[in-house]
Design an enzyme around this catalytic site. Structure first.
Site: not given
Length: 477
Positions: A150-152, A325
């Site tokens: 997941h990008h989180s 990120n």
């Protein structure tokens, strides 16, 4: 999962919260193909002893407190919950093949089958919040694994550093992969009189201010009002839910370097953007001949790493780089031109655009404005602006530098590494990763808008070869 907050919980970063909103719920896919059949015992053993399961993000549940704020909470890892084994062979449509009838497949068929499997995952299979937000799908019949994160948990640079930290060079089982060295921007001062040098610095600073103001204003307008003119590759609101197809364009880094040397101070990213501009023009000519006007602008979104030390540095405790990120967004315009032009003109136009972008602080502005909106207005409005930006633009493009030589994972030498993400409201996303002298671009499309991504991939491949031939002709002249 709603739970009371505890003292050991770690709150999510603003970017992490953004990627958990329904419209921007993004999963990163990394397709790893081995040269040998998958050994499940070796894979599970490698996961259990890896740095990944020791990392807080990969061994934490996503929980929400009574106020709706997200937190990471440490939890024991059950490898069996995260590894999905697919033993049956797939066909080009992603369906299981009846192996009792017997069949022969080519390498192209194999790749198409895996691509369709991932394309289906990109729309229909979100990650469950009942466990840490990652999975490994092992397609044993295709000697392939699909790592879903997941990008989180982190961006492409973070996750690539994690993968490389768990790999070793194929020619040296004890050595970490060598990554492509990152270039640092150097401000060159004129030799000679001090006043002339000061004038150069002042001129450089003024250009930076002007470009930053112009591009930042454009970024805000694109996030609110201005959108691209509709073409045969335009997506929009709700398109992220449409079925997907996935194709792969393949390039040689030596070809890109040859083209890069033909124009002074050109980079691989310049070549990539020139190739995309030429390839999209060629594709639109095929789909809608004599419809689009010359010079039509098609706007893309590109992610820019803003860490001081990317790559494997993220896995070192004394680094200034930051996990998670840490990227900004820039808008990259390409322009439609009919065929017959000098192929290198696409490169020169791309270089002129990228040079101005590099001379601005647009990426830092977009990162900070995202943090500010998230802090002041919350994830709902930050998501709305991000989603609107994607709806108002046409494509997403990224380029990540991979290892210089072949590597192995869990004792299995890798023949290729490719990356892409789950679907966006755009109908076209392109993610390129270099590996051992090659570069492969994953082209994910909404198949009801772009039904022939394989042809689009050929348009990009031919665009690069056309540039290469133009350079060779120039060198012979």
């Amino acid at each position: 999962m709603v739970c009371p907050e505890t003292s050991s919980d770690e709150p999510l970063t603003p970017a992490g919260r953004l990627f958990l909103q329904p419209e921007t719920d993004i999963v990163i896919h990394c397709i790893i193909r081995g040269k040998n059949p998958a050994d499940m015992d070796a894979i599970k053993s490698a996961i259990k002893s890896s740095l990944m399961v020791q990392h807080p993000r990969f061994c934490s549940l996503l929980v929400r407190d009574k106020n709706g704020f997200e937190h990471w909470r440490k939890t024991p890892i059950d490898i069996g919950q995260h590894v999905v084994v697919v033993n049956n062979r797939l066909d080009k449509s992603g369906n299981f093949i009846d192996q009792t009838q017997g069949s022969t497949t080519t390498e192209e068929d194999d790749e198409a089958a895996v691509n369709q499997y991932v394309a289906d995952l990109s729309v229909s299979s979100p990650l469950s919040t009942d466990k840490p937000l990652w999975e490994l799908h092992v397609l044993t019949a295709h000697k392939c694994a699909v790592f879903r994160i997941h990008h989180s948990l982190g961006d492409g640079i973070s996750l690539m550093s994690m993968l490389m930290a768990n790999c070793r060079r194929a020619d040296d089982a004890e050595a970490l992969p060598r990554m492509v060295p990152d270039k640092k921007t150097v401000i060159k001062g004129e030799k000679g009189r001090v006043w002339f040098w000061l004038f150069g610095v002042l001129w450089w600073f003024l250009k930076m201010v002007v470009f930053t103001l112009l591009f930042s204003m454009e970024f805000v307008l694109r996030s609110l009002l201005v959108s691209d003119e509709k073409t045969a590759i335009t997506g929009g609101d709700g398109v992220e839910l449409w079925p997907r197809k996935l194709a792969t364009a393949k390039f040689l880094l030596d070809d890109m370097k040859l083209i890069k040397r033909a124009v002074p101070d050109t980079t691989i990213n310049d070549v990539l953007l020139g190739m995309v501009s030429s390839g999209l023009s060629r594709y639109l000519d095929h789909r809608t001949p004599n419809v689009l006007h010359e010079g039509l602008r098609i706007t893309g979104v590109a992610m820019v790493n803003i860490r001081p030390q990317p790559g494997l540095q993220l896995m070192k405790s004394n680094t200034k780089a930051r996990w998670g990120n840490k990227f900004g967004v820039i808008l990259i315009p390409v322009y439609y031109h009919k065929g017959g032009n000098d192929p290198l003109e696409y490169l020169k136009r791309a270089k002129a655009i990228v040079d101005k972008k590099k001379h601005s602080l647009e990426a830092y502005f977009s990162y900070k404005i995202g943090d500010l909106v998230m802090s002041l207005l919350g994830p709902k409005y930050a998501c709305m602006l991000n989603y609107k930006l994607l709806c108002n633009t046409t494509f997403t493009l990224s380029n990540v530098a991979g290892p210089l030589e072949e590597i192995s994972l869990a004792g299995n030498p890798l023949s290729s590494i490719k990356v892409n993400t789950s679907s966006l409201p755009q109908a076209l996303t392109m993610h390129m990763l270099s590996y051992a002298g090659k570069a492969e671009m994953q082209i994910l499309v909404a198949k009801d808008i772009i039904p022939d991504p394989e042809f689009l991939a050929k348009c990009f491949e031919y665009a690069l070869l056309e540039m290469k031939e133009a350079v060779l002709r120039t060198n012979k002249a």
